[in-house]
Design a protein around this motif. Structure first.
Motif, short mmCIF file in Angstrom:
data_model
loop_
_atom_site.label_atom_id
_atom_site.label_comp_id
_atom_site.label_asym_id
_atom_site.label_seq_id
_atom_site.Cartn_x
_atom_site.Cartn_y
_atom_site.Cartn_z
N THR A 26 -128.55 98.83 68.95
CA THR A 26 -127.51 99.23 68.01
C THR A 26 -126.40 98.20 68.05
OG1 THR A 26 -125.94 100.95 67.46
CG2 THR A 26 -126.50 100.76 69.76
N ARG A 28 -124.01 98.34 65.45
CA ARG A 28 -122.97 98.83 64.56
C ARG A 28 -121.73 99.18 65.38
NH1 ARG A 28 -126.01 103.75 62.34
NH2 ARG A 28 -126.55 103.76 64.55
N ARG A 29 -120.57 99.02 64.71
CA ARG A 29 -119.31 99.33 65.37
C ARG A 29 -119.20 100.83 65.58
NH1 ARG A 29 -113.98 99.97 63.51
NH2 ARG A 29 -114.36 99.30 61.37
N LEU A 30 -118.61 101.21 66.70
CA LEU A 30 -118.41 102.62 66.99
C LEU A 30 -117.30 103.16 66.10
CD1 LEU A 30 -119.26 104.88 68.98
CD2 LEU A 30 -117.31 104.21 70.38
N LEU A 31 -117.51 104.36 65.57
CA LEU A 31 -116.49 104.99 64.73
C LEU A 31 -116.36 106.45 65.14
CD1 LEU A 31 -114.72 104.22 62.22
CD2 LEU A 31 -116.38 105.47 60.86
N GLN A 32 -115.13 106.87 65.34
CA GLN A 32 -114.91 108.27 65.69
C GLN A 32 -114.23 108.97 64.53
OE1 GLN A 32 -113.57 109.12 69.58
NE2 GLN A 32 -112.63 111.06 69.03
N LEU A 33 -114.82 110.08 64.07
CA LEU A 33 -114.27 110.81 62.94
C LEU A 33 -113.18 111.78 63.38
CD1 LEU A 33 -117.54 111.59 60.96
CD2 LEU A 33 -115.88 109.79 60.53
N GLY A 34 -113.30 112.32 64.58
CA GLY A 34 -112.33 113.30 65.04
C GLY A 34 -110.98 112.66 65.29
N ALA A 35 -109.92 113.44 65.17
CA ALA A 35 -108.58 112.88 65.28
C ALA A 35 -108.26 112.46 66.70
CB ALA A 35 -107.55 113.89 64.82
N GLY A 39 -103.51 112.41 63.53
CA GLY A 39 -104.18 112.23 62.25
C GLY A 39 -104.24 110.76 61.91
N ALA A 40 -104.94 110.44 60.82
CA ALA A 40 -105.22 109.03 60.54
C ALA A 40 -104.38 108.45 59.41
CB ALA A 40 -106.71 108.86 60.23
N VAL A 41 -103.57 109.27 58.75
CA VAL A 41 -102.81 108.77 57.61
C VAL A 41 -101.35 109.16 57.75
CG1 VAL A 41 -102.55 108.83 55.10
CG2 VAL A 41 -104.82 109.07 56.11
N VAL A 42 -100.46 108.17 57.67
CA VAL A 42 -99.02 108.44 57.64
C VAL A 42 -98.49 107.84 56.35
CG1 VAL A 42 -96.80 107.85 58.68
CG2 VAL A 42 -98.71 108.51 60.13
N ILE B 32 -99.81 104.22 56.07
CA ILE B 32 -100.30 103.50 57.26
C ILE B 32 -101.53 104.25 57.72
CG2 ILE B 32 -99.72 102.63 59.54
CD1 ILE B 32 -97.85 101.61 57.42
N ALA B 34 -104.93 104.73 60.18
CA ALA B 34 -105.64 104.39 61.40
C ALA B 34 -107.10 104.74 61.21
CB ALA B 34 -105.05 105.18 62.57
N PRO B 36 -110.44 106.57 61.45
CA PRO B 36 -111.46 106.08 60.52
C PRO B 36 -111.04 106.10 59.05
CG PRO B 36 -111.90 108.37 60.97
CD PRO B 36 -110.63 108.03 61.71
N ASP B 62 -121.79 103.39 64.18
CA ASP B 62 -122.35 104.22 65.22
C ASP B 62 -121.37 105.37 65.39
OD1 ASP B 62 -123.20 103.59 68.75
OD2 ASP B 62 -123.63 105.26 67.39
N ASP B 65 -119.13 111.08 66.59
CA ASP B 65 -119.16 112.52 66.30
C ASP B 65 -119.55 112.72 64.84
OD1 ASP B 65 -115.53 112.90 65.88
OD2 ASP B 65 -116.90 111.24 65.46
N ARG B 74 -110.52 114.57 58.00
CA ARG B 74 -110.04 113.23 57.63
C ARG B 74 -109.88 113.13 56.11
NH1 ARG B 74 -109.83 113.44 62.22
NH2 ARG B 74 -107.74 113.94 61.51
N GLU B 77 -106.75 114.82 54.83
CA GLU B 77 -105.55 113.99 55.01
C GLU B 77 -105.44 112.97 53.89
OE1 GLU B 77 -105.58 113.88 59.91
OE2 GLU B 77 -106.24 112.15 58.77
#
Lengths: 144, 87
Positions: A26, A28-35, A39-42, B32, B34, B36, B62, B65, B74, B77
């Motif tokens: 593998t 592919r870059r690791l990606l985590q969906l959980g916060a 959160g991911a947007v400001v 801004i 972050a 994903p 990869d 979760d 996500r 948001e």
């Protein structure tokens, strides 16, 4: 007797085995969906944005006070009072709520199809510094 | 329900590693983001359901979760910020 020190050529390369015993490497870059955190947007709103409550009540005079009495041409420009083909100003400023509904396809209150179009063209051409610009700009922001 | 990203012309993007700054011309708002969130926006090349989007992300990354519920949070948001629309 097999030699355990040498890698078995029939087994996949150890470096290519992931936790599940999958033999596919593998990359592919690791990606985590959980916060992670809040959160991911400001979002940074510009200073002129108004609160949801006041957006609906803010007012847009047509035309602005500096041009009071001027008529509105079809394209939204301000022309001399009485100009043929132009529209007399409405009797009162429009509320943010009314303009927002007009932007969604309804008509400003008390207008005909043509005068509505002229007033809306005027409003859309508002620039910073003109009365009603802040109110109009804040109508276009998501969630007020 | 499908999720839709804005067209590229509507956004100005700047890398502020580890964040991404996105200016949305339509609203005048700067966001801004972050991970994903930027990856999710980039994956939305066309309107997609959550399951379609999850499949695209799982192919490209990869996923630690691969949970539709986590992806839904996500996306909520991004919808709240005005960056993603639902159809």
């Amino acid at each position: 007797m097999s030699d355990h020190d040498q890698p078995d050529p029939d087994q996949p390369d150890a470096a290519a085995i992931s936790d599940g015993g999958n033999a596919v490497p593998t990359r592919r870059r690791l990606l985590q969906l959980g916060a992670i955190g809040a959160g991911a947007v400001v979002s940074i709103r510009p200073a002129l944005a108004q609160t949801a409550g006041s957006v609906m009540n803010c007012e847009i005079p047509v035309p602005d006070m500096g041009h009071a009495g001027g008529f509105i041409a079809d394209d939204g420009s301000i022309v001399a009072a009485g100009t043929k083909g132009a529209y007399a100003p409405p009797g009162r400023p429009f509320k943010g709520e009314e303009v927002k509904r007009a932007m969604a396809g309804n008509q400003l209150p008390g207008t005909s199809y043509e005068s509505n179009r002229a007033y809306m063209n005027y409003i859309r051409r508002l620039q910073r510094g003109q009365g009603g610009f802040t109110c109009f700009a804040s109508l276009q922001m998501p969630r007020g | 329900m499908r999720y839709r990203a804005p067209e590229a012309a509507a956004l100005i993007s700047t890398d502020l590693a580890p964040f991404t700054a996105l200016f949305d011309r339509r609203s005048g708002i700067t966001h801004i983001l972050a991970s994903p969130a930027p990856e999710i926006l980039a994956a939305l090349t066309e309107p997609m359901t959550i399951d379609m989007l999850l499949a695209v992300l799982a192919r490209e990354y990869d996923l630690a979760d691969p949970d539709p519920a986590a992806l839904a949070v996500r996306l909520d948001e991004l919808v709240a910020s005005g960056l993603v629309a639902t159809t």
